[in-house]
Motif scaffolding. Sequence first.
Motif, PDB file in Angstrom:
ATOM      1  N   ALA A  83       0.836  -1.207   0.000  1.00  0.00           N
ATOM      2  CA  ALA A  83       0.000   0.000   0.000  1.00  0.00           C
ATOM      3  C   ALA A  83       0.867   1.251   0.000  1.00  0.00           C
ATOM      4  CB  ALA A  83      -0.936  -0.017   1.212  1.00  0.00           C
ATOM      5  N   GLY A  84       1.923   1.227   0.819  1.00  0.00           N
ATOM      6  CA  GLY A  84       2.841   2.356   0.849  1.00  0.00           C
ATOM      7  C   GLY A  84       3.560   2.537  -0.468  1.00  0.00           C
ATOM      8  N   ARG A  85       3.867   1.421  -1.148  1.00  0.00           N
ATOM      9  CA  ARG A  85       4.528   1.509  -2.449  1.00  0.00           C
ATOM     10  C   ARG A  85       3.625   2.210  -3.465  1.00  0.00           C
ATOM     11  NH1 ARG A  85       8.852  -0.136  -6.120  1.00  0.00           N
ATOM     12  NH2 ARG A  85       8.131   1.026  -7.951  1.00  0.00           N
ATOM     13  N   LEU A  86       2.327   1.896  -3.464  1.00  0.00           N
ATOM     14  CA  LEU A  86       1.415   2.593  -4.374  1.00  0.00           C
ATOM     15  C   LEU A  86       1.379   4.091  -4.069  1.00  0.00           C
ATOM     16  CD1 LEU A  86      -0.733   2.994  -6.519  1.00  0.00           C
ATOM     17  CD2 LEU A  86      -2.452   2.192  -4.865  1.00  0.00           C
ATOM     18  N   ILE A  87       1.308   4.424  -2.796  1.00  0.00           N
ATOM     19  CA  ILE A  87       1.285   5.843  -2.421  1.00  0.00           C
ATOM     20  C   ILE A  87       2.555   6.533  -2.898  1.00  0.00           C
ATOM     21  CG2 ILE A  87       1.394   7.406  -0.424  1.00  0.00           C
ATOM     22  CD1 ILE A  87      -0.605   5.531   0.963  1.00  0.00           C
ATOM     23  N   TRP A  88       3.703   5.869  -2.760  1.00  0.00           N
ATOM     24  CA  TRP A  88       4.961   6.442  -3.254  1.00  0.00           C
ATOM     25  C   TRP A  88       4.904   6.660  -4.764  1.00  0.00           C
ATOM     26  CZ3 TRP A  88       8.730   4.474  -6.627  1.00  0.00           C
ATOM     27  CH2 TRP A  88       9.932   5.180  -6.651  1.00  0.00           C
ATOM     28  N   ASN A  89       4.402   5.660  -5.502  1.00  0.00           N
ATOM     29  CA  ASN A  89       4.251   5.822  -6.950  1.00  0.00           C
ATOM     30  C   ASN A  89       3.409   7.046  -7.287  1.00  0.00           C
ATOM     31  OD1 ASN A  89       5.530   3.257  -7.101  1.00  0.00           O
ATOM     32  ND2 ASN A  89       4.305   2.670  -8.871  1.00  0.00           N
ATOM     33  N   LEU A  90       2.305   7.201  -6.570  1.00  0.00           N
ATOM     34  CA  LEU A  90       1.411   8.333  -6.840  1.00  0.00           C
ATOM     35  C   LEU A  90       2.087   9.653  -6.489  1.00  0.00           C
ATOM     36  CD1 LEU A  90      -1.992   6.830  -5.620  1.00  0.00           C
ATOM     37  CD2 LEU A  90      -1.234   7.182  -7.985  1.00  0.00           C
ATOM     38  N   HIS A  91       2.826   9.686  -5.405  1.00  0.00           N
ATOM     39  CA  HIS A  91       3.557  10.895  -5.045  1.00  0.00           C
ATOM     40  C   HIS A  91       4.571  11.245  -6.134  1.00  0.00           C
ATOM     41  CE1 HIS A  91       2.759  10.688  -0.403  1.00  0.00           C
ATOM     42  NE2 HIS A  91       1.656  10.805  -1.118  1.00  0.00           N
ATOM     43  N   CYS A  92       5.216  10.235  -6.678  1.00  0.00           N
ATOM     44  CA  CYS A  92       6.224  10.468  -7.723  1.00  0.00           C
ATOM     45  C   CYS A  92       5.626  11.140  -8.957  1.00  0.00           C
ATOM     46  CB  CYS A  92       6.884   9.156  -8.128  1.00  0.00           C
ATOM     47  SG  CYS A  92       8.126   8.549  -6.957  1.00  0.00           S
ATOM     48  N   ILE A  93       4.367  10.860  -9.253  1.00  0.00           N
ATOM     49  CA  ILE A  93       3.749  11.449 -10.449  1.00  0.00           C
ATOM     50  C   ILE A  93       3.013  12.751 -10.138  1.00  0.00           C
ATOM     51  CG2 ILE A  93       3.508   9.154 -11.459  1.00  0.00           C
ATOM     52  CD1 ILE A  93       0.474   9.382 -10.985  1.00  0.00           C
ATOM     53  N   GLY A  94       3.153  13.235  -8.899  1.00  0.00           N
ATOM     54  CA  GLY A  94       2.568  14.518  -8.544  1.00  0.00           C
ATOM     55  C   GLY A  94       1.193  14.456  -7.924  1.00  0.00           C
ATOM     56  N   PHE A  95       0.706  13.246  -7.604  1.00  0.00           N
ATOM     57  CA  PHE A  95      -0.621  13.089  -6.996  1.00  0.00           C
ATOM     58  C   PHE A  95      -0.444  12.777  -5.510  1.00  0.00           C
ATOM     59  CE2 PHE A  95      -4.391  10.764  -5.678  1.00  0.00           C
ATOM     60  CZ  PHE A  95      -5.424  11.500  -6.256  1.00  0.00           C
ATOM     61  N   THR A  96      -0.885  13.682  -4.651  1.00  0.00           N
ATOM     62  CA  THR A  96      -0.640  13.529  -3.212  1.00  0.00           C
ATOM     63  C   THR A  96      -1.916  13.398  -2.380  1.00  0.00           C
ATOM     64  OG1 THR A  96      -0.513  15.938  -2.971  1.00  0.00           O
ATOM     65  CG2 THR A  96       1.558  14.757  -3.327  1.00  0.00           C
ATOM     66  N   ARG A  97      -3.068  13.298  -3.005  1.00  0.00           N
ATOM     67  CA  ARG A  97      -4.318  13.072  -2.250  1.00  0.00           C
ATOM     68  C   ARG A  97      -4.401  11.591  -1.890  1.00  0.00           C
ATOM     69  NH1 ARG A  97      -8.404  16.984  -2.623  1.00  0.00           N
ATOM     70  NH2 ARG A  97      -7.999  18.712  -4.064  1.00  0.00           N
ATOM     71  N   THR A  98      -3.590  11.186  -0.944  1.00  0.00           N
ATOM     72  CA  THR A  98      -3.425   9.767  -0.653  1.00  0.00           C
ATOM     73  C   THR A  98      -3.442   9.509   0.851  1.00  0.00           C
ATOM     74  OG1 THR A  98      -1.033  10.092  -0.719  1.00  0.00           O
ATOM     75  CG2 THR A  98      -2.072   9.285  -2.734  1.00  0.00           C
ATOM     76  N   SER A  99      -3.950   8.338   1.220  1.00  0.00           N
ATOM     77  CA  SER A  99      -3.940   7.918   2.626  1.00  0.00           C
ATOM     78  C   SER A  99      -3.714   6.420   2.718  1.00  0.00           C
ATOM     79  CB  SER A  99      -5.278   8.244   3.307  1.00  0.00           C
ATOM     80  OG  SER A  99      -5.547   9.623   3.320  1.00  0.00           O
ATOM     81  N   LEU A 100      -2.992   6.022   3.753  1.00  0.00           N
ATOM     82  CA  LEU A 100      -2.819   4.615   4.096  1.00  0.00           C
ATOM     83  C   LEU A 100      -3.823   4.267   5.187  1.00  0.00           C
ATOM     84  CD1 LEU A 100      -1.046   1.953   3.998  1.00  0.00           C
ATOM     85  CD2 LEU A 100       0.202   2.940   5.935  1.00  0.00           C
ATOM     86  N   LEU A 101      -4.546   3.170   4.990  1.00  0.00           N
ATOM     87  CA  LEU A 101      -5.469   2.695   6.018  1.00  0.00           C
ATOM     88  C   LEU A 101      -4.668   1.932   7.061  1.00  0.00           C
ATOM     89  CD1 LEU A 101      -8.384   2.354   7.025  1.00  0.00           C
ATOM     90  CD2 LEU A 101      -8.482   0.238   5.685  1.00  0.00           C
ATOM     91  N   ASN A 102      -4.583   2.468   8.265  1.00  0.00           N
ATOM     92  CA  ASN A 102      -3.767   1.892   9.328  1.00  0.00           C
ATOM     93  C   ASN A 102      -4.234   0.474   9.667  1.00  0.00           C
ATOM     94  OD1 ASN A 102      -1.817   1.761  11.305  1.00  0.00           O
ATOM     95  ND2 ASN A 102      -2.873   3.093  12.754  1.00  0.00           N
ATOM     96  N   GLY A 103      -3.335  -0.489   9.489  1.00  0.00           N
ATOM     97  CA  GLY A 103      -3.675  -1.882   9.781  1.00  0.00           C
ATOM     98  C   GLY A 103      -4.312  -2.626   8.629  1.00  0.00           C
ATOM     99  N   GLY A 104      -4.728  -1.903   7.589  1.00  0.00           N
ATOM    100  CA  GLY A 104      -5.293  -2.534   6.404  1.00  0.00           C
ATOM    101  C   GLY A 104      -6.523  -3.374   6.692  1.00  0.00           C
ATOM    102  N   ILE A 105      -6.656  -4.472   5.961  1.00  0.00           N
ATOM    103  CA  ILE A 105      -7.846  -5.308   6.087  1.00  0.00           C
ATOM    104  C   ILE A 105      -7.936  -5.943   7.478  1.00  0.00           C
ATOM    105  CG2 ILE A 105      -6.746  -7.401   5.189  1.00  0.00           C
ATOM    106  CD1 ILE A 105     -10.373  -6.140   4.504  1.00  0.00           C
TER     107      ILE A 105
END
Length: 282
Positions: A96-118
């Motif tokens: 999940a963090g890797r996807l957020i990093w990818n999105l940050h790299c392309i300039g998209f920062t409206r992102t959140s990690l769900l703590n603990g996930g499923i």
Amino acid sequence: MTAPEFNFGLLIEAEDLVPYLGHECLRIVDLSRSSVYEQLHIPHAIQLKPKQLVAQHDEATGVLPSVEQLQQLVQYLNISPEHHVVVYDDEGGAWAGRLIWNLHCIGFTRTSLLNGGIHAWLGAGFPTTSEIEKTQPVEKLVQVDLSQVNQYKIDYDELRKQVETQHIQLWDCRTTEEYTGLRLAARRGGHIPAALHFEWSTALDRQNHLKLHPLERTRNRLEQLGFQLNQPVVVYCQSHHRSGLAYIVGRLLQWPIRAYDGAWSEWGNRLDSPIITGENPL
């Protein structure tokens, strides 16, 4: 599409997400194993497979994909600039963090990690479904913009130069066996010179649904190991998978952090890279 009505931070709790399930500006992305997703997932979550997040270049197995591949990722996620993306997985947040990093790299920062996930979602007793989400195509997709990518990633040549001039702080978040060189996952084992070791999963509370430990606890442990949290750091693992969560932890600690996506798969496979074995950084 109306403007978002929510204001999520980089880390959100399950109860914070519940009131917004089904919101037109919310995109929930599930990076759990397919067997888990097919059985149950958060309502309205779309499945994304880890292989959609990485590309392979020479020896490196987890580098940031090309612009074209990243645009395909955006198209698959079906996100507009007005969307907020909430990501989770079934392993504590690395993919999940890797996807957020990818999105940050392309300039998209409206992102959140769900703590603990499923695991945290199920632990709280919130609803799940096995239905596959079908989203309507958005009118205006996010456009990939790599103009600020160097805020988030570092390549081999720049990293090598900084290592040689001893002008860098490095965080190795692999296992102790990988760090010392006892376990080989590339042609050579060990760690990058001067890298300090703090395994990524140490930040997770296995007694509390794989949620992150309190940030102050993690901050204290990092500082005890010798990290300077007011100075920039580069984090790496084997393929920038586990360091996906480490990147999130760094951002939550307001630490100037970048990821080396070539990671040990590149550094350890190259025969000209300087390498240290054993428990000491140098």
